[in-house]
Write a protein that holds these residues in place. Structure first.
Motif: not given
Length: 290
Positions: A54-76
């Motif tokens: 489902x998140x891959x779908x969102x990332x393909x349709x509207x990637x500008x709305x998909x964000x993460x917070x990363x602490x090095x290699x870890x997604x927090x």
């Protein structure tokens, strides 16, 4: 925290983001668990795979709305939002419990709200006090929502007429109905939902409902309350074992009447947050496609 980077999501972030999501929502379920509720369980492999898809779908349709917070290699942390016509919606959002209270959630929310670019907005919110404070400060009205759970009493099912199996050929009028109720069509989300759900429609009096693999209503929209009730009765007739009717607002008390008549139990469940629009009705939102 200085070492945490808030940045656009990439496809290779998805497995780590899913693990963060599983931890966030397991903690939330445990924190908000009612005494009568079963003990929350970790996310299954199947549910994890569906989250990633489902998140891959969102990332393909509207990637500008998909964000993460990363602490090095870890997604927090993560925030996934989408623009559809004049509507912005927040599909999912969270920060690891150990990283909360450091401003990471605000940075993520600021990023996806910038993507909204003035659109009206809607999403389903938990009762987390820090998150609800941020939502209200961002101008959202928080409408308490309810859920109905239990085993359907099949001796109480109402007879329904005028319903048919839906298909992609119905999408045009479904999007017109969406625009009437929520200011924007679901657009490509309809096709995605159809790949994993049964679609039941009323064409004479416009309305539709998507049912998941357990027969539970995932998204319901109708032009009239009578049609909405017919669609919900069909969903309850299709339910296997315990069922769930979610995202019920006070503007949609027709759903409570149906659920109570079918033997379900009513409880509270977070908020529907809206900005620049009323709560849609007759309408039962999807938690992640709104």
């Amino acid at each position: 925290m200085d070492g945490v980077e808030v940045r656009p999501m990439h496809a290779d972030d998805l497995p780590n983001a899913e693990r963060a999501s599983a931890a966030v929502f397991l903690d939330s379920d445990r924190r908000d668990r009612r005494v009568s509720d079963p003990e929350p369980e970790p996310r299954s492999t199947d549910v994890a795979e569906r989250w990633i898809a489902r998140m891959r779908y969102f990332l393909e349709v509207d990637p500008q709305g998909c964000w993460v917070a990363a602490d090095g290699a870890q997604i927090v942390g993560f925030a996934i939002a989408q623009n559809r016509d004049r509507l912005w919606y927040l599909a999912t959002y969270g920060v690891l419990p150990s990283m909360q209270g450091h401003g990471i959630g605000k940075r993520l929310l600021d990023a996806v709200l910038t993507h909204a670019d003035g659109r009206q907005g809607m999403f389903s919110s938990s009762v987390h006090p820090g998150a609800t404070r941020r939502y209200r400060l961002a101008g959202f009205s928080l409408h308490p929502q309810m859920r109905m759970i239990g085993t359907v009493d099949h001796t109480k099912l109402a007879a329904v007429t005028g319903l048919s199996e839906g298909s992609a050929e119905d999408f045009d009028w479904m999007n017109r109905l969406d625009r009437r109720l929520r200011g924007a069509g679901h657009g490509p989300d309809h096709r995605y939902l159809l790949t994993g759900h049964r679609l039941v429609v009323s064409r004479a009096e416009p309305g539709y409902v998507y049912l998941d693999d357990r027969g539970r209503p995932t998204l319901l929209a109708a032009a009239e309350q009578r049609t909405a009730q017919q669609l919900l009765w069909e969903a309850l007739a299709s339910a296997r074992a315990d069922t769930l009717v979610n995202c019920i607002t006070t503007a949609n008390e027709w759903a409570i009447d149906v659920g109570l008549a079918a033997g379900l139990h009513l409880g509270q469940e977070g908020y529907i947050a809206v900005r620049g629009m009323p709560t849609p009705a007759p309408y039962l939102a999807s938690g992640q496609f709104l």
